[in-house]
Structure formats: C-alpha cells, structure tokens
Design an enzyme around this catalytic site. Structure first.
Site, PDB file in Angstrom:
ATOM      1  N   THR A 139       0.827  -1.209   0.000  1.00 54.16           N
ATOM      2  CA  THR A 139       0.000   0.000   0.000  1.00 54.16           C
ATOM      3  C   THR A 139       0.859   1.256   0.000  1.00 54.16           C
ATOM      4  O   THR A 139       0.366   2.349   0.258  1.00 54.16           O
ATOM      5  CB  THR A 139      -0.924   0.027   1.237  1.00 54.16           C
TER       6      THR A 139
ATOM      7  N   TYR B 196      -1.961  17.496   6.281  1.00 61.45           N
ATOM      8  CA  TYR B 196      -2.108  16.548   5.189  1.00 61.45           C
ATOM      9  C   TYR B 196      -2.662  17.354   4.028  1.00 61.45           C
ATOM     10  O   TYR B 196      -3.840  17.664   3.995  1.00 61.45           O
ATOM     11  CB  TYR B 196      -3.144  15.542   5.644  1.00 61.45           C
TER      12      TYR B 196
END
Lengths: 265, 316, 490
Positions: C82, C399
C-alpha cells in the site's frame, strides 16, 4: 472545410461554493470547465481535422478573461485558433443577447460549418445554437449523437439524433449549426508535455464590443429579454427533505409525490 | 379580459403537448383564457374537443422536424392572434423551434419550465439550472407574449374540460423548401444503458440479498435497476449497472436508492439528478442529506408496498 | 550477472514455487500507488523487477540478501503493497522484490504482558481481528489497515487514525527481528524499557527497506472499549480555529484518539452531507470510561474557549457514521484502479508534513497561496486543501490533499501535476523548519530533499547506509538521492 466550434466555459457544478445563509452561488474564484457537450463537439472537429476531412478548427467563446487558460489548452490540443469575446458590458446577457453577440462575430469570421454542444451544464437552455442559426439564416440540428464524416465533403451533413421516441437520421444543407450531445467518446486529445511550453501568441485573440460594435442597450442586462429574479439553491442537507415510514400513510405520500413530479400518470 | 394562449402540438410528443393546457391553467386559471393549438394537418387528433381553436398548417413543405419553417408558423400565428403566452413542449423538436420563434418575435424565452405560480398577480416561472441544483425564478421583459418551453411530465392535466373546437387553416408566408430532410426514422429502443434511463431504482448493501426484487418497482415506474458497489462486489449485479466513481455516472430524473448509505464515491456517480428518494433504516445515512424524500425503515417493505400502490394506480 | 542467470540462481535457492515471474505480477511490482494512474493506463516508464520471491523463513531472507549483496542485485522489500511514495517502485534493471507473503504467522498474543508477536507478512487487520476477539486492540489504524502488513508498517514509520492516543508505530514496537544485506540476523529483545545505549530499534523502524529486511515484530496491545467511544463534530469558520482547538486539547494533557481539523475543500470530500461549505473539526474519545469522560470534558472546554470561531455543532451520529466507513479495503484500491482506466482525473493525492503549532497555520497559508498563484495548471485543480489529523503536545501534521483533472498524456501526469505541487509543499515546509514527511516515508520522490530535511544530522543517516548496506543493494532510490534514478523523477 473551416469548422467553427462554439465553446463555453461553465462553472464546475460539482465544486460550487454556496453561500448558505444567502442561498446564493459564490461566483468569485469559481472553477471553470469546458462545457462537456462543447468538448465533445471540439473533439469531433479535431478528429475530422486529424483525418484530413477538415482544414481548420476555430473555437469561439463568449466569457470572462479567466477562460484564457482553458482556451490556451484547446490550442495545445490541436485547435488552430481561439477567439474569446469578452467585454464587461456583456455581463448578465441572456441567451437572446448571447446569440446576437456570437452571430455578430460569426457573420464576419468565415466558416463552412458551426459545431456546438446542445446543452450546457449551467443554464442548459439549449437556445444559443438554434438562435444563432436563426440570425444567420441557416439550418440547425440539436442532440446529434453521430455524424457521417463522408457527408461533409458533399456540402451537407448527415447526422443521427436520438430522442426518447425515435432515432432519426437527417441531412442538413451546409452551412449549418450542428449541436452535439455529450458523449464519452471521442475525447479531446491529450495535451502533450512538450505542448505546455509552446508559444501560443497570435493564435488566441480577445475581442470586445468595440470590435463588434453592438449598441450598449442591446447587450448585457439592458439588452436581455429575460432575467433571473431569484435563485433557490437546492443545497446539501436540504431543509425540505421529507421523512416518512414505509407504512400505508408513508407509501401514499411517496405515491402522491411521484404523481406531483409526473413520474406516475 | 380573456387571455389567449398558443400551444404547439408536436406530432412527436402529442400527449406531452396536450398537458401544456395545465401550464396555461396555472397561468390564467382554467377559464381565464382561450386556448389555441398549432398543429400540422393530420396530426394530434386528440386536441379536438380540448382546445378552443386549432390553427392548422397545411403547407406540405412544413415538416415536424423543420424548426426554421415551424418558427415561421409560430410567428405567423402570433402576428394574427396576438397571444399572451406561447407554450411549446420541451421535446426534441420543440426545443429547436421555440428559440428560433422567440428570435423571430424578438421576445424572451424561458426553457424547461418546471413550475409556474402566480404571485401578486404576476406569473412566476421556475426552471432548474446547474444540473438541478438550483431553481431559478425567471422574469420576462418587454412586450410580446410570454414564451416558454415546458419539461415533459411537469404538469398533469387532470380535469379535461370539453370544448367545442374551431379548426382554422393557418396561412404562413415565407415557407421555404426545407433545408433539413429526414432520411430515416426508427423507433427508439428502451435504453439498455443505465445512463440513458430517466428513472433508476438502485439497490445497495442494505438489501443486497433481495436485489433481484427491485426490478418490479423499476418496471412499474418505467425505469431500470442499478446497483451500488457493494451489491456488485457481492456478485449479485453486473458491473455495467454500477453507479459511482468506479462505475457509471448517471443523470436520471428520478433516483430511488434502497439500502444505499451513500459514500462519496457513490454520490460522485450522481450528476444532475432531479429527484432523489432514499429508503434506509438509518436516517443519518449520508445519502439522506441529498434526498427529497426519505423513507425511514425496511427497504424491501418500501419496495413491495410502493410497487403494489403503483400497480393499483388512481388518485388514492 | 544477467537476468536469466539471476533467475536460475534464485530458483535454486528457493525452489520454483517461491519465484514469481508472471509478466502481469512483474508489471504490477514495478511501481506502487505513487504512479497508480500511469500504471492503470499501462504507460509506466520504470523497468519491471526480474522476479518477486517469497521466502518462507528468516533464514531464507538471509540467504537471499547475502546472495544479492554478493552479486550487486537490487532488493525491494515488500509486504502489503500500500506504499504511496514510490518506496516500492523499481529503478534498476536487475531487481528482486522480496515479498513477505509467507511470513504470515501470528506467533504469540501475550495478554498478561500486553504484547503480540507477528511475522512481517501478517496483515494488521488479521492481528487486530484476533485481538478484538479477546477484547484488545493494536491501537494502530491507518486507512490501509485491511491491506497493510506489519513489515511495511514498521519499515515506513506508519501512523494510524488513533495516533493522538496510541502514538505512531514507533511507540508501539517493543522489539523486532531484521536481516541485513550481509545475511546477519538481528533480534532486538522485548523489554519495557532500557538504557542500553542508543535505541537501535530505530535503525529498522522507518528504514524503508534501505538498510535491512524486517521479518518479525512485537507490538504493544491495549484494552479495547468500543462501548465507550464518543464523537464530537463542529463546523468552524476557518482552519486556524480548528487547529487552535486541537492545540488547546493537547496542551491541557488530553489524548482523544481522533482529533482532526479540515479545510473547507477537504471537508467537502469527506463530509459532503453536513459540511455546508465550512471547515470541520472533529474528535473521538476512547478508552476506559473515566478517561473518556475526562477527555470529553476537555474537548468541550476547549471548544467553549474558542466558541467565536465555532459555527455549530454537528450531530455526533454523523461523525460516528463517518468513522464506521473510514478504511480502505483491497476492493476500494482495485476499484480506484479500475476507475483510473477510464476517467481522466486524479482524486486524493496527498503530501503530508508536520510542524509546531505556531508554524502550521502559516505553512498552510503559504502553500495554498503559492499553489494557486504559481502552479501553471491551477485551473485543473478540482480540490485543494488539507487537514490536520495527528496532534502532539508541541505541534501537529498537515495533510495537503489535491484533486485534479488530468488533461495531459497519462505518462506525463506526475511531472505536469503532482511534482510541481509537491515541490511547493516541501519547499515551504522546509523553509519554515517543519518536516516534509510526516508518515508516508520519504519514498523515492522526496529523496532530493532528504539532506535538507536532516541538515547536519544527515551525516548520521548517511553513515547508517554506508555501514549496513555498503554495496548499496537495498531499495535503490529510497530515502537516499541517486543520480542514476533522477531520470525517473523528472
């Protein structure tokens, strides 16, 4: 064969900012995108050009200066020339005025056929194509899903139109306005990395009312015959959501609602 | 003062054209106007007995798809009768005729009217814009008839008042040889693609074991069945009917979501949907926030009962 | 050594069944989620590895590594796949991907001593499920939880959605086992704490496969009290308000498990059903009842203190509903990939940075302003925003998220869109003294800034590489800048 495409930049419906207190659309900094059906029309035109069935593709846009990066992208994708008709005096023009402004430019720019999208994402009236055709005195067809490329070389256009009732094939004499329905294919060609740095000067022009010479009372809000009086935003978390249960009463309310909306006859 | 209203009777949408009488009722009251229909000779017989006057175009050069000539007919009818309103169904061809006629008459045109009401003696025209996310109230300026096109299925004419109908030929100058010719006409096939369906009944994880039973509700509404990803992943529906980011983007007029909570990926597949009905056990499911109507409870009970109700029909 | 000989040797080492040379699998292994769009469109410009190999034991890993070390074969350690920053991308013609597929055993769950030992290929979800049955949790919940495996989680210094309470993976790892290129197997023992010289766990944690191969991990476990979970959500007038409330909660000593502040645009993509075009602030309190009660009180007090910036409270059921649909499954990842084959847009690209409390709001504003004004394709952005999702007593992360329409050829997506945006974010972050890599790892595309990230301490990092991987066979391009790889970065 010179193809002129009417290409509108519309506010991105998915990325609207609402002023929820005033129930109004925040227009500052709203993202623009090329109207999808117009993109289909341009893509078809570019495909004709790639197949040597058309000599040049020229896009014509009525809109704000912020449309410029999008028009430059069209040139990078293979459009030969882009015209932006932009004048503060044109703000607030309805479809009637818009058609007159476009027709004023088109009547002097030279074309063999005019392509457009049938519908826009924003107003979505579908008026401009037929009204431009009416002013120019040429035929028009909307909702075209397919065009026979062979037919163009014979001075006519053979097109297919799908409606709910039927699928029609029509032949139109050229010049004409051909309104295409949005279709996922063909897509606009990709912009190549190298094209990002290409000099585009001389291929994109900005035209204002001084060039077109329309009377001030004929354009903008003054010249418009319709006006949006109020806008009601059907925003997320609609206060009008009705809650019912799947019992007799609830089902009856759903049924009546469907009737009101015309889904049940 | 008795108003005059012209309705264009589109041979390709005769039933929809007749419904426009209800739009006129909303404008002027059922008895407040005299109704005129514009039809091509030999079309729309059901207008007889429902409208006061039928203006009949008998020139064989005028064809139902020839918007340029039909716009001339509308213009000629107005020059003769001076209408207060001109109503044109927003059919494939109505949408092409109306803008040209409005241009010839130099009047404003409101497209796809979804609602009409009167406020302080003034007629308010409401239309959807921005893919159904906004409703705009439009006003017309200047002299001339109030000209509109009306979306299909917007108004339902319930009380059909019988009228004696005068049929008069309409003479139109300036008709030209048509510049558009029909090469072929084939009846449309029922949309096989969910993207082309006006009504979708969509099932999600909440009812996935009963997914096959949605078909009957979809059929009762003349629509198709679609699915959320969870149903497709479970192998209960084919990928081609999946709505959402990894499936198809759909724009039906009516979307009925049964047992779908509404992840953002699912909602990304819904564009310009006019009406959303959600059946879900959880009223806090995100999709409920987009719904016009939420049926809080068992999804299959809703499907069964609504299907029965639809089949029963009538006003209830 | 050429590819054929390499395959022959590796087959001799492991047997045919443990060596995969299926062309599709190799294409898939040539890049990770960083180039997912180019991958979906089948226009990857990086070479495929020679093979993917699946060792069955630590000893097999050791044999593979010494073989590669001897012959100069590049090794990419891989577990759950991932990775988002190019950590699994291949830049060498001769590469072996060593996949932890068969290192898949939960070795021990020790309830009395509150620790669990797993092999590197155990999916986090598998351990979490086993613990939940007994009333425990790992406390670790990255969005990739259903797919990610322990080897990768530890190697990338991963962090989860509940980090504000439980910390990052580095706070959870007790001990581990890893193998170095020369075949040396090292086991770091499991003790509560010690002062036995520098904490050598940190040579393995976060090494991104550039120093060693992690084979086994022991992590702490925690009592699990889902019945006590409480949720709070608010709309705030701006992101700065949200961050102020986060700080207030943290500096008062509370540890909510989730503490997040979203910008308007980012809120839209997560909370379309309630955000109303505003910023969103949310909390989740978990743990034993008394702590949850106290934490809730702390949250309420902090919100009250900044009430001028709070527009309204959101029903906690809506937050709970969001929370219950948070993680990605393999199906989500596959679906996104399918979608990219057709759609010309990229949703959900991110760059994650961190800085202290006073810097973060400035950093956010600087980045957004620069992207809007300098990025030549700003008109293709459909979303530009960010959120803070991991808070500490001295600061928080940011983020940055950006979605865009892709109007260029698929193979040019990175250099036309992502790289220019990422460059602005990294430059602005380093300028203000923050870290350019909060929790995805440096990967291969931020390595040009590794030296700047570490400043004078880069000396220590470089020495580790020289000491443990003198032949440079471990994950070429990860963390450490490589001239030869630059052609893939432009």
């Amino acid at each position: 064969m010179r193809i002129v495409c009417l290409a509108k930049l519309v506010p991105d419906v998915d990325n609207f900012q609402y002023d929820h207190e005033r129930s109004a659309l925040i227009r500052e900094n709203v993202r623009l995108l090329l109207n999808p059906a117009d993109a289909t029309a341009v893509a078809i035109a570019l495909k004709l050009k790639a197949d040597s069935r058309a000599g040049s593709v020229h896009t014509v846009t009525l809109g704000p200066r912020s449309a410029m990066p999008h028009l430059e992208d069209l040139l990078r994708r293979g459009v030969d020339r882009a015209t932006l008709i932009s004048d503060p005096a044109y703000a607030g023009s309805d479809t009637h005025v818009t058609s007159h402004i476009l027709a004023a430019f088109l009547s002097r720019c030279g074309f063999d056929v005019i392509f457009a999208g049938t519908h826009t994402l924003d107003g979505g009236t579908g008026h401009v194509g037929p009204q431009v055709a009416e002013i120019l005195g040429i035929p028009h067809m909307a909702g075209i899903s397919h065009m026979d490329p062979e037919s163009l070389s014979e001075g006519r256009a053979q097109v297919r139109v799908e409606s709910e009732e039927a699928s029609y094939t029509f032949a139109l004499q050229l010049p004409a306005v051909l309104g295409f329905a949005y279709a996922p294919e063909p897509k606009l060609p990709f912009i190549r990395y190298e094209a990002l740095k290409r000099d585009l000067s001389g291929r994109v022009e900005v035209i204002d009312n001084q060039a077109l010479g329309l009377a001030p009372e004929q354009v903008g809000v003054l010249g418009s015959l319709t006006r949006v009086r109020k806008i009601h935003v059907k925003g997320f978390r609609s206060p009008n959501t009705r809650f019912v249960r799947p019992d007799d009463e609830g089902i009856e309310r759903v049924y009546r609602f469907l009737r009101e909306k015309g889904f049940v006859r | 003062m008795t108003r005059r209203v012209l309705i264009y009777l589109d041979p390709e949408g005769e039933a929809d054209s007749i419904q426009l009488l209800e739009a006129a009722n909303r404008m002027y009251g059922a008895t407040g106007y005299r109704s005129y229909g514009l039809r091509l000779a030999g079309t729309c017989p059901q207008a007889e007995g429902l409208l006061d006057v039928l203006l009949q175009v008998e020139d064989p050069r005028v064809r139902p798809y020839d918007a340029a000539n039909l716009a001339r007919c509308v213009e000629a009818a107005h020059r003769k009768h001076h209408f207060d309103a001109i109503l044109i169904p927003a059919t494939t061809f109505g949408r092409m005729i109306a803008p040209r006629a409005a241009m010839r008459l130099h009047v404003g045109l409101t497209a796809d009217v979804a609602d009409i009401h009167r406020e302080k003696g003034r007629i308010e025209l409401v239309r959807a814009a921005f893919g159904g996310r906004m409703r705009a109230v439009v006003a017309h300026r200047g002299r001339g008839p109030l000209m509109i096109t009306v979306r299909k299925n917007t108004f339902t004419l319930d009380a059909r008042i019988r009228r004696s109908t005068d049929i008069a030929p309409l003479v139109v100058d300036g008709i030209t040889e048509p510049e558009v010719t029909l090469v072929e006409r084939r009846p449309a096939e029922k949309a096989a693609d969910i993207r082309e369906s006006e009504v979708l009944v969509s099932g999600g994880g909440g009812i996935k074991e009963h997914f096959d039973q949605l078909e009957k509700l979809a059929r009762a509404l003349g629509g198709r069945v679609s699915a959320s990803r969870r149903v497709v992943d479970a192998g209960l529906a084919p990928r081609r009917i999946q709505v959402g980011q990894s499936g198809k983007t759909v724009s039906p007029r009516l979307y009925i979501a049964v047992g779908i909570s509404g992840s953002i990926q699912h909602v990304m597949g819904l564009k310009e949907v006019d009406t959303i009905i959600v059946a879900n056990t959880d009223r806090n499911a995100p999709l409920c926030s987009l719904a016009d109507m939420v049926v809080e409870g068992d999804g299959m009970e809703f499907v069964d009962r609504l299907t029965k109700r639809l089949l029963k029909g009538g006003k209830g | 050594m050429d590819k054929d000989l390499l395959l022959k040797e590796v087959r001799a080492l492991l047997g045919d069944a443990q060596v995969n040379t299926d062309p599709e699998a190799l294409y898939d292994a040539s890049a990770d989620r960083y180039k997912k769009y180019a991958k979906a469109r089948r226009v990857l410009d990086v070479p495929p590895p020679a093979a993917i190999v699946y060792p069955r034991s630590t000893e097999e890993v050791a044999r593979l590594l010494s073989f590669c070390n001897e012959h100069g074969i590049n090794v990419i350690p891989r577990a759950g796949k991932t990775s988002t920053e190019g950590g699994l991308e291949n830049w060498k013609e001769l590469t072996l991907v060593i996949d932890a597929l068969h290192l898949d055993k939960i070795l021990k769950i020790d309830e009395y001593n509150m620790q669990a030992t797993v092999q590197a290929g155990v999916p986090l979800q598998k351990l979490e499920d086993a613990l939940r049955e007994r009333g425990y949790t790992t406390g670790h919940s990255p969005q990739s939880k259903p797919v990610a495996k322990f080897g990768g989680l530890v190697a990338t210094r991963s962090i989860g959605q509940f980090s504000t309470l439980y910390g990052g993976i580095e706070d959870m790892v007790v001990g581990l086992e890893c193998v170095f290129p020369n075949g040396q197997i090292c086991r770091i023992k499991n003790v509560p704490r010690r002062s036995g010289g520098p904490d050598i766990r940190h040579i393995a944690i976060g090494n991104e496969g550039s120093l060693c191969y992690i084979t086994e991990v022991t992590v702490k476990i925690y009592r699990y009290f889902p019945e006590n979970n409480r949720f709070y959500g608010y709309l705030t007038k701006d992101l700065a308000t949200g961050i102020q409330v986060l700080r207030e909660v943290m500096v008062n000593g509370y540890r909510p498990s989730v503490a997040r502040a979203y910008s308007e645009e980012d809120a839209r993509q997560h909370f379309y059903h309630f955000h109303k075009g505003k910023c969103v602030l949310l909390f989740m309190a978990e743990g034993n009842r008394h702590i949850v009660d106290a934490t809730c009180k702390g949250i309420e007090e902090a919100v009250a203190k900044f009430k001028d910036g709070i527009l309204e409270q959101v029903s906690s059921e809506l937050i709970e509903n969001w929370f219950n649909h948070l993680n990605w499954s393999q199906q989500d990842i596959d679906d996104e990939f399918e979608g990219m084959k057709e759609k010309d847009s990229h949703d959900g690209f991110t760059t994650e940075v961190s800085a202290d409390w006073e810097t973060i709001p400035k950093l956010y504003d600087n980045v957004i302003r620069r992207i809007r004004s300098e990025f030549p394709r700003a008109h293709d952005l459909t979303l530009l925003g960010g959120h803070s999702s991991h808070s500490y007593i001295n600061g928080t992360n940011m983020y940055f998220v950006y979605n865009y329409e892709i109007n260029c050829a698929p193979e040019d997506e990175m250099r036309v869109y992502h790289h220019p945006i990422q460059r602005i974010i990294v430059e602005e972050t380093l300028k203000l003294g923050g870290s350019m890599c909060h929790h995805h790892g440096i990967g291969k595309y931020r390595n040009e800034w590794t030296q700047q990230e570490h400043g004078s301490a880069y000396f220590m990092l470089k020495k580790l590489k020289e000491a443990f991987d003198p032949n440079g066979i471990m994950n070429f391009g990860a963390i450490f800048y490589q001239e030869e790889g630059a052609k893939f970065q432009k």
